[in-house]
Design an enzyme around this catalytic site. Sequence first.
Site: not given
Length: 445
Positions: A102, A241, A243, A245
Amino acid sequence: MSNRKYFGTDGIRGRVGDAPITPDFVLKLGWAAGKVLARHGSRKIIIGKDTRISGYMLESALEAGLAAAGLSALFTGPMPTPAVAYLTRTFRAEAGIVISASHNPFYDNGIKFFSIDGTKLPDAVEEAIEAEMEKEISCVDSAELGKASRIVDAAGRYIEFCKATFPNELSLSELKIVVDCANGATYHIAPNVLRELGANVIAIGCEPNGVNINAEVGATDVRALQARVLAEKADLGIAFDGDGDRVIMVDHEGNKVDGDQIMYIIAREGLRQGQLRGGAVGTLMSNMGLELALKQLGIPFARAKVGDRYVLEKMQEKGWRIGAENSGHVILLDKTTTGDGIVAGLQVLAAMARNHMSLHDLCSGMKMFPQILVNVRYTAGSGDPLEHESVKAVTAEVETALGSRGRVLLRKSGTEPLIRVMVEGEDEAQVTEFAHRIADAVKAV
């Protein structure tokens, strides 16, 4: 979660090359997951990743383990976490696996799972996988080994899904948007979504090289985005960010707009459109200003523990459709099954287009309380600093001084050996002094 050996609040995460993020562990994890998931009858697993260089190594290890258990891997290549959740649903795969850490630096990585319906894997299944990890690897018969293939149109499928969450009657043709993809998984998705909806897009953080993910770009560091928005005289900026999400926005004046403000805008617009069902879920970290602003609108508000899985649990418990963390995880159950930065950002853009209002003006109904967060690193296994009498005493003093017009929150990070000290109140200088006073007490333990 305390009885888990490997799974944390958001899957398994750590520094690449150190246990458990090693090729041999991840291969066995793939095998154990395959053994558990194969019992449910499906033989397909979607595997996505962000842009970290270690993703190549880890997806190969996962695929080998799954194949040994008799399951086939469908690779998406670099793809936002919510895209993997979506593709898992549409392919009717038994599960989706995301290789990502992440918002963490490139040298970290992690593994998290989605179930067949695109939600986080149930605790019982994670526990079954951990139990399987204790056994010796055994390979299925050669004729039953899993295969590997690529979903060649994964990006296009997800782009169309994102666009479908934006109202057909609206366009972004009047907006100039700077988008920052954190050199992460949204780099080939978000700019195309916005352009196809008509926006004039300036893209930054869209040149991943395997080691620059989240490096001074993206939702965790919006300074580059703020500077570019002002330099381009753009209407707003949007940062994701690594990833995809999380989403954080920047208004035309360069002000940061966080997850609390984003949820406020979406909830208020839902209320105006008669589409808001129930209330909104925040977390213990959500700003008091959000709670007060929603209260003025008559929108119920509840706080969950920090972590998107806990936000989702509280939403399901109450039957509500919107939840968010101030870090930028926004969950809109009418649109998605998990936090989706692109989809959440599109709902804010829809509110701007429909009301002909700037992002700055949409935020004006919510007064943010100064909130100071200090992270204190501690040595794992050296005892719990939060239970130390000196820390408790200083915390009590601060809480008494703040009274009913402020809050103190101390909590451990779910993914790193950090104590997060948060102090919130009306006077920024005062809450800053209080936060550092508590942080110093934690450091002294």
